[in-house]
Motif scaffolding. Structure first.
Motif, PDB file in Angstrom:
ATOM      1  N   ILE A  90       0.845  -1.185   0.000  1.00 57.27           N
ATOM      2  CA  ILE A  90       0.000   0.000   0.000  1.00 57.27           C
ATOM      3  C   ILE A  90       0.881   1.236   0.000  1.00 57.27           C
ATOM      4  CG2 ILE A  90      -1.739   1.252   1.337  1.00 57.27           C
ATOM      5  CD1 ILE A  90      -2.683  -1.561   2.299  1.00 57.27           C
ATOM      6  N   VAL A 122      -8.853  -5.700   1.378  1.00 59.27           N
ATOM      7  CA  VAL A 122      -7.798  -5.562   0.379  1.00 59.27           C
ATOM      8  C   VAL A 122      -6.946  -6.818   0.489  1.00 59.27           C
ATOM      9  CG1 VAL A 122      -5.847  -4.155  -0.412  1.00 59.27           C
ATOM     10  CG2 VAL A 122      -7.815  -3.047   0.683  1.00 59.27           C
ATOM     11  N   ILE A 135      -1.340  -0.889  -4.185  1.00 58.84           N
ATOM     12  CA  ILE A 135      -2.238   0.254  -4.113  1.00 58.84           C
ATOM     13  C   ILE A 135      -1.344   1.489  -4.216  1.00 58.84           C
ATOM     14  CG2 ILE A 135      -3.970   1.466  -2.735  1.00 58.84           C
ATOM     15  CD1 ILE A 135      -4.825  -1.399  -3.560  1.00 58.84           C
ATOM     16  N   ILE A 191      -9.934   4.171  -0.614  1.00 60.34           N
ATOM     17  CA  ILE A 191     -10.704   2.933  -0.758  1.00 60.34           C
ATOM     18  C   ILE A 191     -11.957   3.117   0.083  1.00 60.34           C
ATOM     19  CG2 ILE A 191     -10.744   0.451  -0.392  1.00 60.34           C
ATOM     20  CD1 ILE A 191      -7.682   0.487  -0.828  1.00 60.34           C
ATOM     21  N   SER A 193      -4.621  -4.495  -8.458  1.00 64.46           N
ATOM     22  CA  SER A 193      -3.781  -3.311  -8.235  1.00 64.46           C
ATOM     23  C   SER A 193      -4.533  -2.046  -8.635  1.00 64.46           C
ATOM     24  CB  SER A 193      -2.483  -3.420  -9.029  1.00 64.46           C
ATOM     25  OG  SER A 193      -1.661  -4.437  -8.480  1.00 64.46           O
TER      26      SER A 193
END
Length: 187
Positions: free
Chosen positions: A123, A135, A141, A147, A156
């Motif tokens: 992330i 996730v 990310i 999100i 992705s």
């Protein structure tokens, strides 16, 4: 040259926008989410098998059970980490989380065991993950991604996007986290 502020101070800055002394940080530990971050960061400061590492991991385990946060010292988490609320939260120890990230309650960030996306999420910086989002997988990310709550993300996501829905859909947005990530630690 040593840094002016510790990682713990940078995490606590995100909550109030004020640089706190060690005593002021202790006073803020009345909040379960900040208390947990403090203990997590202490556990991360020591090697696993050192006396300090064993001590802080025992303390961390107690508060994982008490507060419902399942985050481990092995998880790589950048400075300016912020848990908006306390409650059920699961993050796999192999996950990598960038700087100035917010994670709400009910979130699961975990591994996928098979298929093209087997593995763990990475992330980016300035990511906001809303309540009950999931996730999973060997996905990335990007930076400045929001999100949305209840989203299920197994792919992705590029930088500067909002992701929403189940199945999740990507919407480009240069200001994806504007107003959602406050008191950023300038890095």
């Amino acid at each position: 040259m040593p840094e002016k502020y510790s990682t713990i101070q940078k995490d606590f800055y995100r909550e109030s926008g004020i640089w706190l002394s060690r005593f002021q940080i202790w006073k803020k530990c009345i909040s379960p989410n900040l208390h947990f971050i403090y203990i997590l960061r202490k556990a991360q400061q020591f090697k696993k098998n050192s006396l300090g590492g064993i001590f802080w991991r025992i303390i961390l385990r107690h508060f994982q059970i008490k507060y419902g946060f399942q985050i481990y010292p092995e998880t790589t988490i950048g400075e300016g980490f912020y848990l908006g609320h306390w409650g059920s939260l699961v993050i796999n120890p192999n996950v990598v989380i960038g700087k100035n990230c917010n994670i709400a309650q009910g979130v699961t960030i975990g591994q996928q065991n098979r298929g093209k996306n087997s593995g763990y999420p990475v992330i980016g910086d300035e990511v906001w993950i809303g309540t009950n989002a999931v996730v999973v997988g060997g996905i990335t990310i990007g930076n400045n991604v929001l999100i949305a709550p209840n989203s299920y993300v197994t792919f992705s996501v590029p930088a500067n996007c909002v992701v929403a829905g189940n199945p999740a859909k990507i919407m480009e947005n240069e200001n994806a986290t504007e107003g959602y990530i406050g008191n950023k630690v300038i890095l």
